[in-house]
Design a protein around this motif. Structure first.
Motif, PDB file in Angstrom:
ATOM      1  N   LEU A   1       0.864  -1.187  -0.161  1.00  9.53           N
ATOM      2  CA  LEU A   1      -0.115   0.176   0.106  1.00  9.53           C
ATOM      3  C   LEU A   1       0.876   1.375  -0.110  1.00  9.53           C
ATOM      4  O   LEU A   1       2.131   1.130   0.501  1.00  9.53           O
ATOM      5  N   TYR A   2       0.269   2.317  -0.395  1.00  7.14           N
ATOM      6  CA  TYR A   2       1.018   3.588  -0.423  1.00  7.14           C
ATOM      7  C   TYR A   2       0.922   4.164   1.231  1.00  7.14           C
ATOM      8  O   TYR A   2       0.140   3.838   1.915  1.00  7.14           O
ATOM      9  N   CYS A   3       1.997   4.781   1.580  1.00  6.11           N
ATOM     10  CA  CYS A   3       2.024   5.491   2.672  1.00  6.11           C
ATOM     11  C   CYS A   3       0.890   6.431   2.896  1.00  6.11           C
ATOM     12  O   CYS A   3       0.903   7.569   2.180  1.00  6.11           O
ATOM     13  N   ASN A   4       0.138   6.228   3.919  1.00  6.38           N
ATOM     14  CA  ASN A   4      -1.007   7.176   4.132  1.00  6.38           C
ATOM     15  C   ASN A   4      -1.263   7.190   5.694  1.00  6.38           C
ATOM     16  O   ASN A   4      -2.570   7.767   5.857  1.00  6.38           O
ATOM     17  N   TRP A   5      -0.795   7.393   6.359  1.00  9.18           N
ATOM     18  CA  TRP A   5      -0.860   7.661   7.738  1.00  9.18           C
ATOM     19  C   TRP A   5      -0.705   8.927   8.279  1.00  9.18           C
ATOM     20  O   TRP A   5      -0.052   9.666   7.560  1.00  9.18           O
ATOM     21  N   THR A   6      -1.153   9.290   9.502  1.00  6.45           N
ATOM     22  CA  THR A   6      -1.095  10.929   9.651  1.00  6.45           C
ATOM     23  C   THR A   6      -0.866  10.828  11.185  1.00  6.45           C
ATOM     24  O   THR A   6      -1.091   9.817  11.941  1.00  6.45           O
ATOM     25  N   GLY A   7       0.074  11.845  11.572  1.00  3.96           N
ATOM     26  CA  GLY A   7       0.296  12.197  12.900  1.00  3.96           C
ATOM     27  C   GLY A   7      -0.352  13.018  13.633  1.00  3.96           C
ATOM     28  O   GLY A   7      -0.066  13.478  14.906  1.00  3.96           O
ATOM     29  N   GLY A   8      -1.506  13.587  13.135  1.00  7.79           N
ATOM     30  CA  GLY A   8      -2.244  14.576  13.803  1.00  7.79           C
ATOM     31  C   GLY A   8      -2.270  16.032  13.353  1.00  7.79           C
ATOM     32  O   GLY A   8      -2.757  17.123  14.000  1.00  7.79           O
ATOM     33  N   TYR A   9      -1.068  16.258  12.292  1.00  7.99           N
ATOM     34  CA  TYR A   9      -1.006  17.628  11.757  1.00  7.99           C
ATOM     35  C   TYR A   9      -2.273  17.973  11.117  1.00  7.99           C
ATOM     36  O   TYR A   9      -2.496  17.323  10.089  1.00  7.99           O
ATOM     37  N   LYS A  10      -2.428  19.353  11.151  1.00  3.58           N
ATOM     38  CA  LYS A  10      -3.469  20.009  10.146  1.00  3.58           C
ATOM     39  C   LYS A  10      -3.007  20.933   9.254  1.00  3.58           C
ATOM     40  O   LYS A  10      -2.136  21.765   9.590  1.00  3.58           O
ATOM     41  N   TRP A  11      -3.453  20.790   7.998  1.00  5.32           N
ATOM     42  CA  TRP A  11      -3.137  21.410   6.876  1.00  5.32           C
ATOM     43  C   TRP A  11      -3.150  23.069   7.183  1.00  5.32           C
ATOM     44  O   TRP A  11      -2.739  23.970   6.983  1.00  5.32           O
ATOM     45  N   SER A  12      -4.480  23.147   7.657  1.00  2.16           N
ATOM     46  CA  SER A  12      -5.067  24.509   7.862  1.00  2.16           C
ATOM     47  C   SER A  12      -4.278  25.251   8.964  1.00  2.16           C
ATOM     48  O   SER A  12      -3.934  26.369   8.535  1.00  2.16           O
ATOM     49  N   THR A  13      -3.864  24.484   9.792  1.00  2.00           N
ATOM     50  CA  THR A  13      -2.994  25.423  10.901  1.00  2.00           C
ATOM     51  C   THR A  13      -1.651  25.708  10.375  1.00  2.00           C
ATOM     52  O   THR A  13      -1.165  26.619  10.960  1.00  2.00           O
ATOM     53  N   ALA A  14      -0.968  24.428   9.764  1.00  2.00           N
ATOM     54  CA  ALA A  14       0.378  24.916   9.106  1.00  2.00           C
ATOM     55  C   ALA A  14       0.215  26.109   8.239  1.00  2.00           C
ATOM     56  O   ALA A  14       1.269  26.918   8.274  1.00  2.00           O
ATOM     57  N   LEU A  15      -0.680  26.227   7.350  1.00  2.00           N
ATOM     58  CA  LEU A  15      -0.750  27.479   6.401  1.00  2.00           C
ATOM     59  C   LEU A  15      -1.036  28.675   7.044  1.00  2.00           C
ATOM     60  O   LEU A  15      -0.462  29.767   6.711  1.00  2.00           O
ATOM     61  N   ALA A  16      -1.836  28.771   8.106  1.00  2.00           N
ATOM     62  CA  ALA A  16      -2.157  29.942   8.824  1.00  2.00           C
ATOM     63  C   ALA A  16      -1.144  30.072   9.536  1.00  2.00           C
ATOM     64  O   ALA A  16      -0.716  31.628   9.590  1.00  2.00           O
ATOM     65  N   LEU A  17      -0.160  29.507  10.082  1.00  2.00           N
ATOM     66  CA  LEU A  17       1.021  29.905  10.849  1.00  2.00           C
ATOM     67  C   LEU A  17       2.047  30.426   9.734  1.00  2.00           C
ATOM     68  O   LEU A  17       2.773  31.420  10.153  1.00  2.00           O
ATOM     69  N   SER A  18       1.907  29.638   8.827  1.00  2.00           N
ATOM     70  CA  SER A  18       3.061  30.370   7.675  1.00  2.00           C
ATOM     71  C   SER A  18       2.617  31.595   7.390  1.00  2.00           C
ATOM     72  O   SER A  18       3.526  32.447   6.819  1.00  2.00           O
ATOM     73  N   ILE A  19       1.254  31.890   7.116  1.00  2.01           N
ATOM     74  CA  ILE A  19       0.946  33.408   6.559  1.00  2.01           C
ATOM     75  C   ILE A  19       1.195  34.345   7.575  1.00  2.01           C
ATOM     76  O   ILE A  19       1.670  35.588   7.296  1.00  2.01           O
ATOM     77  N   THR A  20       0.864  33.998   8.897  1.00  2.91           N
ATOM     78  CA  THR A  20       0.918  34.878   9.949  1.00  2.91           C
ATOM     79  C   THR A  20       2.315  35.073  10.720  1.00  2.91           C
ATOM     80  O   THR A  20       2.753  36.258  10.990  1.00  2.91           O
TER      81      THR A  20
END
Length: 265
Positions: free
Chosen positions: A194-213
């Motif tokens: 299978l393809y690697c598809n696990w998650t560690g709980g990081y949110k894309w929206s949170t990362a993008l908001a921190l990157s902008i601000t």
């Protein structure tokens, strides 16, 4: 002369008697060494000392240990997971034995439903729709192997040491098992790549908001677990703004992800 003749006969008789006694003792020793019981010590001398029963012992009532139906070696599955008293056609696949498990696939066409005769495993009791107990019933399944099922019909072990954000996408080998209520052909536990598809709980929206601000202070990189890049952005003021703009674009398109290689949620 007569006395000499009598003495010779007596001497000859004594010698023969001595030979006979010696022969008898040797025979007795042979019996002891072979059979464990001598001829002279038999219960009745002159008869057969050892009976046939000593050579062919017979056990009148052998004790055979009972085999429990709950032992791991029994092929009827784990009875504790099999509910009794319900309808036979709703039993889990591990609780019944069907003809397709015995490679009787004469009426099976790939991808099409087919009916097979089944019976509940030992210790499992089931009924039909009218509540009458059954020992044999028909089960309709789709003719396809377990590894060909839809991913929603089996569960696989997730690999947490696999980089999901990589180009090209990485795969990992794992073991999958079909859900209990799903019926299929072949082994219910199989290998899958299978393809690697696990998650560690990081949110894309949170990362993008921190990157902008707060991207100029490296907050986005710190959040994603990339502390080296975070320190670099912090002491360079976001690469004088250039690094900050680049990270906004890279995080926005999903190219920069968590440091542990997991997916966003």
């Amino acid at each position: 002369m007569a006395a000499l003749r009598c003495w010779c006969v007596l001497k000859r008789y004594c010698i023969m008697k001595a030979y006979g006694i010696a022969l008898l003792l040797i025979t007795d020793l042979c019996f002891k060494s072979v059979y464990g019981k001598g001829y002279m010590s038999a219960a009745y001398v002159g008869q057969e000392a050892l009976s046939t029963a000593q050579f062919n012992p017979v056990t009148s009532s052998p004790v055979i240990p009972a085999v429990s139906s709950a032992t791991p070696g029994v092929s009827d599955g784990d009875i504790s997971k099999c509910p009794s008293g319900g309808q036979c056609n709703k039993l889990p696949a591990d609780c019944i034995t069907c003809s397709y498990q015995e490679h009787k696939l004469s009426n099976c066409t790939y991808g099409k439903p087919a009916s097979f005769s089944c019976r509940p495993n030992r210790g499992v009791h089931c009924t039909n729709e009218s509540g009458k107990q059954q020992t044999e019933f028909n089960q309709t399944i789709t003719c396809q192997f377990c590894w060909q099922l839809d991913p929603s019909q089996y569960r696989c072990k997730n690999e947490t040491n696999c980089m999901t954000v990589a180009c090209p996408r990485r795969r990992y080998n794992t073991t999958c098992k079909v859900l209990d209520h799903i019926h299929c052909l072949g082994k219910r536990e199989f290998k899958k790549r299978l393809y690697c598809n696990w998650t560690g709980g990081y949110k894309w929206s949170t990362a993008l908001a921190l990157s902008i601000t707060l991207g100029g202070f490296g907050a986005d990189r710190f959040y994603l677990g990339q502390w080296r890049e975070g320190l670099g952005k912090l002491f360079s003021f976001g690469g004088l703004g250039i690094w900050t703009l680049i990270d906004v674009l890279l995080i926005g398109v999903g190219y920069v992800g968590p440091a542990d290689g997991s997916l966003y949620i």
